[in-house]
Design an enzyme around this catalytic site. Structure first.
Site, PDB file in Angstrom:
ATOM      1  N   LYS A 283      -8.397  -1.195   1.599  1.00  0.00           N
ATOM      2  CA  LYS A 283      -8.859  -2.120   0.548  1.00  0.00           C
ATOM      3  C   LYS A 283      -9.682  -3.287   1.073  1.00  0.00           C
ATOM      4  O   LYS A 283      -9.627  -4.397   0.539  1.00  0.00           O
ATOM      5  CB  LYS A 283      -7.659  -2.653  -0.256  1.00  0.00           C
ATOM      6  CG  LYS A 283      -6.755  -1.554  -0.796  1.00  0.00           C
ATOM      7  CD  LYS A 283      -5.507  -2.118  -1.423  1.00  0.00           C
ATOM      8  CE  LYS A 283      -4.511  -1.025  -1.796  1.00  0.00           C
ATOM      9  NZ  LYS A 283      -3.263  -1.530  -2.353  1.00  0.00           N
TER      10      LYS A 283
ATOM     11  N   ASP B 203       5.390  -0.817  -4.285  1.00  0.00           N
ATOM     12  CA  ASP B 203       5.432  -1.088  -5.720  1.00  0.00           C
ATOM     13  C   ASP B 203       6.162   0.001  -6.508  1.00  0.00           C
ATOM     14  O   ASP B 203       6.781  -0.279  -7.546  1.00  0.00           O
ATOM     15  CB  ASP B 203       4.027  -1.311  -6.291  1.00  0.00           C
ATOM     16  CG  ASP B 203       3.087  -0.135  -6.057  1.00  0.00           C
ATOM     17  OD1 ASP B 203       3.458   0.808  -5.335  1.00  0.00           O
ATOM     18  OD2 ASP B 203       1.959  -0.169  -6.589  1.00  0.00           O
TER      19      ASP B 203
END
Length: 539
Positions: free
Chosen positions: A236, A271
């Site tokens: 990212k 997550d």
């Protein structure tokens, strides 16, 4: 443009002992829309009747031309491409069961092997999931990209649940994404300290008690305990070499110490694992969590006895949350098309994350774009020239695809608007818009039904796919992510497919529930359930 060529052969008797054969070859040229015929005569000992033979061959060829090119104009060719797509994306229940079986096999392999497997089946060290009794104030830090969030979660146990939630989002300066470890973590620690300073006085911890934090770190990590893990690689846009191979909790802890913030990282989480925790706090029947958003992943609660590669002492709870990393699942049973193969070849990670590339929000819209592009090239679907914007990868996002798919106006006004605003395609007809919606339906349905097969694979692995004699044990699968939450037809297709796979009796025991913010609230809950002060939570 691609030309199609067909051979038609025929033979005729041209006198006693004499044979003659003729072959007529025609080529349909899509660009010029012309049919070119060529007659090739092969005669035996006697040439009598050769002309008749050739004529017969040409007549046969012409008939095939008429039959095969009858629908080869814009609409016929476009319809043919849609039918071809529909066939290749087919997900009959029998195929979905094969996908689920393959998923289960890969799960067993990943749980047994220390070596890399398609499904990594990562041990998370999370075996104390929230009981619902957690009380007190806990913090969470959610670092998942160019922004991060800080959260303060006040828990009130079973009676009150999440009493209060406060959060702030901070953008990370670009230079810190490629700087040094100390610079990045000092910045994060400073922002966290600023957020903590706004804590109400009545919620301050008593003397001698540290504040506790759940740290969601959405980058590849090899977890070594509930509160430690070494960074495998950055993604990212981050590239800070001196963090790779290091314990990210250790780096954050040193930064907190440098600014004098007395806070302990109680849990390092993914997550998806956070989604399981968030849901388990509200419902003790939760057995798995699935993220269906830009990307996709799944985690579930496994019996500690069923993890051959686990080397430690068996946890008292007898269970362990496993992070599947199911986006990397692949199988010969997956219905892949030429569009999927091209998308994979053009990606940054060819051959990897195949499951993710056909079911997640990052890719669904681009698959639709690739189909429309082929229709434009081979059927002049949008006119004589291919719209230039249609060649731009990922210009058509999945939220745009969803808007078109859900268009209920009589003239499909929203479809026309999206085609105009995003792809600069004007003056589309209703017939054209209907075909676009059909393409969206085919791509979305395949993704949803394959997602359901994945969930069914998890249920099979832990024996929750069937009703046991004399009992009806409830199983809840927690779903989160923008794709699941906002793409209504995707969600409906997933839910209905799971019911069919389970059958009527088992379907009554399994429910799909939406729980949001596992990366935030879930992390704080895992800090609570792994607190040093268990049993001492304040009301």
């Amino acid at each position: 443009m691609i030309n199609k060529q067909y051979d038609v052969s025929c033979g005729a008797r041209a006198g006693a002992g004499a044979g003659a054969g003729a072959k007529a070859v025609y080529s349909f040229q899509h660009k010029t829309k012309k049919v070119v015929l060529c007659c090739d005569v092969k005669m035996g000992k006697v040439a009598v009747g050769a002309a008749v033979v050739c004529a017969a061959a040409c007549a046969a060829a012409a008939m095939v031309v008429r039959r095969r090119t009858k629908g080869s104009g814009k609409w016929g060719r476009a319809e043919a491409l849609v039918r071809e797509l529909e066939e290749q994306c087919g997900t009959p229940i029998a195929k979905l069961r094969q996908v689920a079986d393959a998923m289960e096999v890969e799960m067993h392999a990943g749980l047994a092997s220390q070596a890399p497997t398609r499904l990594q089946m990562l041990i998370t060290f999370v075996h104390n999931l929230p009981s619902g009794d957690e009380k007190g104030l806990y913090y969470a830090l959610d670092l998942g990209g160019t922004n991060f969030r800080t959260l303060r979660v006040h828990l009130g146990g079973k009676e009150k649940g999440v009493v209060k939630l406060e959060s702030e989002e901070v953008s990370i300066p670009p230079q810190l994404m490629t700087g040094s470890s100390q610079e990045l973590f000092d910045f994060i620690a400073a922002q966290l300290a600023k957020f903590v300073s706004s804590e109400p006085e009545e919620l301050h911890p008593p003397p001698g008690r540290q504040r506790e934090l759940g740290f969601t770190f959405s980058f590849p990590v090899k977890q070594t305990s509930i509160a430690s893990g070494n960074l495998i690689k950055w993604t990212k846009g981050f590239n800070i070499e001196d963090v790779v191979g290091q314990d990210v909790v250790g780096e954050l802890t040193k930064a907190l110490q440098r600014i004098g913030l007395d806070m302990r990282v109680a849990a390092l989480v993914n997550d998806t694992v956070g989604t399981v925790a968030r849901a388990r706090f509200s419902d003790q029947d939760v057995i798995a969590g699935v993220i269906l958003g830009t990307g996709t992943n799944a985690a579930y609660v496994e019996s500690a006895h069923a993890i051959p590669k686990w080397q430690g002492l068996l946890p008292k709870s007898g269970e362990m949350v496993i992070n599947m990393e199911w986006g990397n699942f692949s199988s010969s049973h997956l219905p892949l098309t030429e569009y999927d193969q091209a998308l994979d070849a053009d990606s940054l990670n060819p051959g990897e994350q195949i499951f993710e590339k056909i079911i997640s929000g990052m890719y669904l819209g681009d698959i639709v774009r690739r189909v429309l592009l082929k229709m434009a090239e081979e059927a002049d679907f949008f006119g004589d020239t291919v719209p230039p914007k249609l060649r731009i990868p990922f210009i058509l996002r999945t939220p745009d695809m969803s808007k078109m798919h859900h268009d209920t106006t009589p003239d499909l006004k929203e479809v026309g608007k999206k085609l105009k605003d995003i792809l600069e395609i004007n003056n589309t007809s209703l017939k054209m818009r209907k075909i676009v919606v059909e393409v969206c339906e085919i791509v979305a349905a395949r993704g949803a039904r394959l997602s359901a097969a994945g969930v069914f694979g998890i249920l099979k692995k832990i024996g929750r796919d069937k009703v046991k004699a004399g009992e009806k044990q409830k199983s809840v699968v927690a779903l989160d992510g923008g794709l699941f939450e906002h793409y209504t037809k995707f969600r409906s297709s997933l839910e209905s497919t799971i019911k069919v796979l389970l059958g009527d009796e088992a379907a009554e025991t399994v429910s799909i529930e939406h729980f949001n913010d596992g990366s935030g609230i879930g992390a704080a809950l895992l800090a609570a359930s792994n607190s040093h002060y268990l049993g001492l939570q304040e009301s």
